[in-house]
Design a protein around this motif. Sequence first.
Motif, PDB file in Angstrom:
ATOM      1  N   PRO A  77       0.810  -1.220   0.000  1.00 32.37           N
ATOM      2  CA  PRO A  77       0.000   0.000   0.000  1.00 32.37           C
ATOM      3  C   PRO A  77       0.846   1.273   0.000  1.00 32.37           C
ATOM      4  O   PRO A  77       0.300   2.378  -0.094  1.00 32.37           O
ATOM      5  CB  PRO A  77      -0.795  -0.120   1.298  1.00 32.37           C
ATOM      6  N   VAL A  78       2.170   1.135   0.137  1.00 30.30           N
ATOM      7  CA  VAL A  78       3.039   2.311   0.169  1.00 30.30           C
ATOM      8  C   VAL A  78       2.990   2.993  -1.194  1.00 30.30           C
ATOM      9  O   VAL A  78       3.166   2.347  -2.235  1.00 30.30           O
ATOM     10  CB  VAL A  78       4.484   1.926   0.536  1.00 30.30           C
ATOM     11  N   GLY A  79       2.737   4.289  -1.186  1.00 31.00           N
ATOM     12  CA  GLY A  79       2.555   5.033  -2.426  1.00 31.00           C
ATOM     13  C   GLY A  79       1.119   5.050  -2.891  1.00 31.00           C
ATOM     14  O   GLY A  79       0.794   5.744  -3.860  1.00 31.00           O
ATOM     15  N   ILE A  80       0.249   4.300  -2.211  1.00 34.87           N
ATOM     16  CA  ILE A  80      -1.186   4.279  -2.529  1.00 34.87           C
ATOM     17  C   ILE A  80      -1.971   4.926  -1.392  1.00 34.87           C
ATOM     18  O   ILE A  80      -2.666   5.918  -1.602  1.00 34.87           O
ATOM     19  CB  ILE A  80      -1.667   2.836  -2.771  1.00 34.87           C
ATOM     20  N   ALA A  81      -1.867   4.357  -0.197  1.00 29.03           N
ATOM     21  CA  ALA A  81      -2.544   4.911   0.971  1.00 29.03           C
ATOM     22  C   ALA A  81      -1.807   6.154   1.467  1.00 29.03           C
ATOM     23  O   ALA A  81      -0.605   6.312   1.244  1.00 29.03           O
ATOM     24  CB  ALA A  81      -2.617   3.867   2.082  1.00 29.03           C
ATOM     25  N   ASP A  82      -2.536   7.024   2.161  1.00 30.42           N
ATOM     26  CA  ASP A  82      -1.921   8.232   2.725  1.00 30.42           C
ATOM     27  C   ASP A  82      -0.947   7.882   3.836  1.00 30.42           C
ATOM     28  O   ASP A  82       0.091   8.530   3.988  1.00 30.42           O
ATOM     29  CB  ASP A  82      -3.014   9.166   3.276  1.00 30.42           C
ATOM     30  N   PHE A  83      -1.303   6.863   4.599  1.00 26.26           N
ATOM     31  CA  PHE A  83      -0.474   6.437   5.726  1.00 26.26           C
ATOM     32  C   PHE A  83      -0.404   4.912   5.740  1.00 26.26           C
ATOM     33  O   PHE A  83      -1.395   4.237   5.476  1.00 26.26           O
ATOM     34  CB  PHE A  83      -1.066   6.917   7.056  1.00 26.26           C
ATOM     35  N   VAL A  84       0.760   4.383   6.067  1.00 26.03           N
ATOM     36  CA  VAL A  84       0.938   2.945   6.239  1.00 26.03           C
ATOM     37  C   VAL A  84       1.581   2.730   7.597  1.00 26.03           C
ATOM     38  O   VAL A  84       2.627   3.320   7.897  1.00 26.03           O
ATOM     39  CB  VAL A  84       1.819   2.336   5.133  1.00 26.03           C
ATOM     40  N   THR A  85       0.945   1.917   8.421  1.00 26.55           N
ATOM     41  CA  THR A  85       1.505   1.596   9.732  1.00 26.55           C
ATOM     42  C   THR A  85       1.782   0.096   9.789  1.00 26.55           C
ATOM     43  O   THR A  85       1.270  -0.684   8.985  1.00 26.55           O
ATOM     44  CB  THR A  85       0.540   1.963  10.872  1.00 26.55           C
ATOM     45  N   GLY A  86       2.581  -0.295  10.766  1.00 25.85           N
ATOM     46  CA  GLY A  86       2.843  -1.711  10.911  1.00 25.85           C
ATOM     47  C   GLY A  86       3.550  -2.038  12.201  1.00 25.85           C
ATOM     48  O   GLY A  86       4.018  -1.144  12.919  1.00 25.85           O
ATOM     49  N   SER A  87       3.605  -3.322  12.494  1.00 22.20           N
ATOM     50  CA  SER A  87       4.431  -3.840  13.581  1.00 22.20           C
ATOM     51  C   SER A  87       5.762  -4.267  12.994  1.00 22.20           C
ATOM     52  O   SER A  87       5.845  -4.622  11.825  1.00 22.20           O
ATOM     53  CB  SER A  87       3.762  -5.032  14.264  1.00 22.20           C
ATOM     54  N   THR A  88       6.792  -4.256  13.814  1.00 22.77           N
ATOM     55  CA  THR A  88       8.132  -4.584  13.316  1.00 22.77           C
ATOM     56  C   THR A  88       8.661  -5.901  13.868  1.00 22.77           C
ATOM     57  O   THR A  88       9.842  -6.191  13.724  1.00 22.77           O
ATOM     58  CB  THR A  88       9.107  -3.447  13.663  1.00 22.77           C
ATOM     59  N   HIS A  89       7.779  -6.693  14.464  1.00 22.10           N
ATOM     60  CA  HIS A  89       8.230  -7.935  15.107  1.00 22.10           C
ATOM     61  C   HIS A  89       7.430  -9.152  14.654  1.00 22.10           C
ATOM     62  O   HIS A  89       7.573 -10.220  15.234  1.00 22.10           O
ATOM     63  CB  HIS A  89       8.122  -7.802  16.630  1.00 22.10           C
ATOM     64  N   LYS A  90       6.621  -9.022  13.637  1.00 23.57           N
ATOM     65  CA  LYS A  90       5.803 -10.154  13.196  1.00 23.57           C
ATOM     66  C   LYS A  90       6.485 -10.793  11.987  1.00 23.57           C
ATOM     67  O   LYS A  90       7.531 -11.410  12.133  1.00 23.57           O
ATOM     68  CB  LYS A  90       4.373  -9.687  12.942  1.00 23.57           C
ATOM     69  N   THR A  91       5.929 -10.657  10.803  1.00 22.74           N
ATOM     70  CA  THR A  91       6.549 -11.304   9.657  1.00 22.74           C
ATOM     71  C   THR A  91       7.866 -10.657   9.247  1.00 22.74           C
ATOM     72  O   THR A  91       8.631 -11.245   8.480  1.00 22.74           O
ATOM     73  CB  THR A  91       5.598 -11.319   8.444  1.00 22.74           C
ATOM     74  N   ILE A  92       8.189  -9.472   9.776  1.00 27.77           N
ATOM     75  CA  ILE A  92       9.461  -8.825   9.421  1.00 27.77           C
ATOM     76  C   ILE A  92      10.592  -9.252  10.362  1.00 27.77           C
ATOM     77  O   ILE A  92      11.774  -9.051  10.066  1.00 27.77           O
ATOM     78  CB  ILE A  92       9.311  -7.286   9.390  1.00 27.77           C
ATOM     79  N   ARG A  93      10.304  -9.808  11.520  1.00 29.18           N
ATOM     80  CA  ARG A  93      11.303 -10.384  12.445  1.00 29.18           C
ATOM     81  C   ARG A  93      12.342  -9.364  12.920  1.00 29.18           C
ATOM     82  O   ARG A  93      13.522  -9.690  13.060  1.00 29.18           O
ATOM     83  CB  ARG A  93      12.027 -11.572  11.796  1.00 29.18           C
TER      84      ARG A  93
END
Length: 415
Positions: A215-231
């Motif tokens: 969604p980066v470059g599509i949605a106005d804001f992108v949030t996330g957790s940094t400990h799940k699938t990104i490890r």
Amino acid sequence: MDYSHVRGVDPEIADALEGEEDRQRNTLAMIASENHVSEAVLQAQGSALTNKYAEGYPGSRYYAGCEYADEVEELAIERAKELWGAEHVNVQPHSGTQANMGVYLAVLDPGDKILSLELSHGGHLSHGHPANFTGQTYEVEQYHVDPDTGYIDYDALAEQAEEFDPDIIVSGYSAYPRVVEWERIQDVAESVDAYHLADIAHITGLVAAGVHPSPVGIADFVTGSTHKTIRAGRGGIIMTTEEHADDVDKAIFPGAQGGPLMHNVAGKAVGFKEALEPEFEEYAERTVANAKTLAETFEEAGIEVVSGGTDNHLVLADLRPSHPDTTGKDVEAALEEAGIVLNANTVPGETRSAFNPSGIRAGTPGLTTRGFDEAAVREVGELIVRVVDNYDDEETIESVAERVQELCDEHPLYE
């Protein structure tokens, strides 16, 4: 791991730490929001940066002595920009929920309107549940997945947005197993002059690796957790455009937080560096392949999978059609006794309480980190089915537990 210094000061805590490490080594982590970080990330998070206050942002701190804190945060930001292709990144949120809070504070006023997916249909507390600050601060209306297909009904979402006229629409979910069509939701948001927040807490790693649309470059804001699938280090992240950069940064500090947890930011930076390596794409692809295999195993055994399968790292199973008298908590407790740790979960059209729902949610990130391939995950799925079918039979649980221990030994954690 060496807890000798802790043991010298606090034997009770040392026992708990060693117990938790032993639990992780000897059970299969299948809670979809959990994973196993590397020893490098663990070391960064346990570093001397835990001693350092660094209120503000790199180059503009409120305390002296931030030379290395600045270096760490700048590396985390630059690596995040490279991973996700974002213009502006804030790596200070303590969690995905606080990342969402930062966005709301940046662009909403109390009483403004949020349109988001209902929790029992796969949404998240921080998207507007009445028990959460969002539901207490903003006017919230929620959309749903189609109960027959398990997919988001984008046409119904558009109609609802037209009627409700929200100030922000939230996409991205905690228990939705399908690809999210970010462009369609962005079109809906633009049609009603609303912001669009895409919460990729669960799929940050899948998006970074290119195995889920971004969604980066599509949605106005992108949030996330940094400990799940990104490890990476435990915490949250916000990505946006330069247009909203100052508002987001001010909303996090001083708006929602004080000093950042710099040891966690260091863990984020290390995890992001690992995710930039070619091996991470292979990991993400296998995570999804393993989840598809798990869904197929359930379906073949007659356990209904919401939406008929999965496109990401999680599988949501509805026990009602095949096991009408069995609840998610029954299965969760029996599986934990057998050494498989997942969670009971609400399902679309839930007819029970959220505290004792009708479904289970299982994820493959942790198994994949341990090296499980599709054949091994199929066997795990078959073990889960055995417990679902016989959750109150101790002999079955003991037999499954023996095989789980063998699988843990075959796929060691933190060798």
